[in-house]
Design a protein around this motif. Structure first.
Motif, mmCIF file in Angstrom:
data_model
loop_
_atom_site.group_PDB
_atom_site.id
_atom_site.type_symbol
_atom_site.label_atom_id
_atom_site.label_comp_id
_atom_site.label_asym_id
_atom_site.label_seq_id
_atom_site.Cartn_x
_atom_site.Cartn_y
_atom_site.Cartn_z
ATOM 1 N N CYS A 59 0.857 -1.188 0.000
ATOM 2 C CA CYS A 59 0.000 0.000 0.000
ATOM 3 C C CYS A 59 0.892 1.237 0.000
ATOM 4 N N CYS A 84 -3.938 0.508 -2.415
ATOM 5 C CA CYS A 84 -3.276 -0.759 -2.121
ATOM 6 C C CYS A 84 -3.230 -1.650 -3.357
ATOM 7 N N THR A 86 -3.680 -4.894 -5.530
ATOM 8 C CA THR A 86 -4.654 -5.976 -5.585
ATOM 9 C C THR A 86 -4.220 -6.976 -6.658
ATOM 10 N N SER A 91 -5.722 -0.341 -6.165
ATOM 11 C CA SER A 91 -7.111 -0.057 -5.808
ATOM 12 C C SER A 91 -7.470 1.409 -6.003
ATOM 13 N N GLN A 125 -2.915 -4.892 6.422
ATOM 14 C CA GLN A 125 -4.045 -5.111 7.334
ATOM 15 C C GLN A 125 -4.191 -3.961 8.323
ATOM 16 N N LEU A 128 -6.168 -1.242 6.821
ATOM 17 C CA LEU A 128 -7.596 -1.535 6.661
ATOM 18 C C LEU A 128 -8.374 -1.274 7.948
ATOM 19 N N LYS A 129 -7.637 -1.060 9.042
ATOM 20 C CA LYS A 129 -8.307 -0.804 10.319
ATOM 21 C C LYS A 129 -8.900 0.597 10.346
ATOM 22 N N GLN A 183 -8.870 6.265 9.283
ATOM 23 C CA GLN A 183 -9.689 6.471 8.113
ATOM 24 C C GLN A 183 -10.397 7.827 8.192
ATOM 25 N N GLU A 199 -12.246 -1.439 3.451
ATOM 26 C CA GLU A 199 -11.700 -2.720 2.999
ATOM 27 C C GLU A 199 -12.195 -3.063 1.605
ATOM 28 N N THR A 200 -13.455 -2.754 1.330
ATOM 29 C CA THR A 200 -14.027 -3.024 0.011
ATOM 30 C C THR A 200 -13.272 -2.256 -1.066
ATOM 31 N N LYS A 203 -9.345 -3.382 -1.333
ATOM 32 C CA LYS A 203 -9.159 -4.727 -1.885
ATOM 33 C C LYS A 203 -9.519 -4.788 -3.368
#
Length: 230
Positions: A59, A84, A86, A91, A125, A128-129, A183, A199-200, A203
């Motif tokens: 990322c 990020c 993919t 993304s 990861q 993504l939090k 975020q 996350e959607t 990813k």
């Protein structure tokens, strides 16, 4: 009356894209500024992010004009964008914030461009939090700079995130330990028109809006170039 209603409806439909574009002006400006930061940093290979780092990136986050100001109590705040890698490219971007504080007898202020690179799945990861602490929840290191800067460093073994700064033309690794990465749900929702989960998007399950193509394409370009040079 029906003709008036139809005309009014048509006018509103015509103006809707303009209103939406106006609402997104700050996000578009951030995307353009982030693209510019990357291009300027990579324009000088001997003082840029090493190819080996970019080729391994999961990322990339760019925070243009991260502001640090201090008068006895220091404060830090910046907003930027993240994309990020993919299975089918990079993304669509999400909008993020970096906040933090420091205590000490300091006077002064500066604006700095930041780049944060996730170097493995764990680093990805973390991004993504909803929120995590750099150096606490995620291991971070000041990133190496230049063509051969990776020699003699242990970033491959230890760092989930590599952090860089650019201020007054100087580009170098920076210690961001203690800063909070989170975020920016409001700006992401405004940009996409709905509350799509981070996350959607990261990813690769959300199409990249045309206005975000230049930033994503810039990240992809440097990643592909770095891969080809290995």
């Amino acid at each position: 009356m029906k003709k008036f209603a139809a005309a009014l409806c048509g006018t509103l439909l015509t103006l809707a894209p303009l209103v939406h574009a106006s609402d997104n002006s700050k996000e578009l400006e951030r995307l353009q500024a982030s693209e510019g930061v990357l291009n300027e940093i990579m324009a000088t290979p001997d003082k840029s992010i090493p190819q080996s780092i970019l080729a391994s990136a999961y990322c990339v986050t760019v925070i243009p004009s991260y502001k640090k100001a201090a008068f006895v109590v220091g404060g830090q705040y910046g907003q930027g964008v993240t994309t990020c890698r993919t299975g089918h490219g990079w993304s669509a971007p999400v909008f993020v914030k970096l906040t933090g504080g420091s205590l000490g007898f300091q006077i002064g202020g500066q604006a700095t461009d930041l780049v944060i690179i996730a170097m493995n799945q764990k680093g990805m990861q973390d991004m993504l939090k909803n929120k995590f602490k750099i150096g606490g929840d995620a291991a971070a290191s000041a990133g190496p700079v230049g063509r051969n800067a990776q020699a003699g460093t242990d970033w491959k073994l230890n760092a989930e995130l590599l952090t860089y700064s650019r201020s007054k033309g100087l580009f170098a690794g920076i210690d961001l330990e203690g800063a909070w990465f989170e975020q920016n749900s409001d700006d992401t929702r405004d940009f996409y028109g709905s509350a799509i989960p981070f996350e959607t998007i990261l990813k690769g399950n959300t199409p990249t809006p045309p206005s975000a193509h230049p930033f994503v394409a810039t990240v992809a370009k440097y990643f592909v170039t770095a891969k080809a040079s290995k």
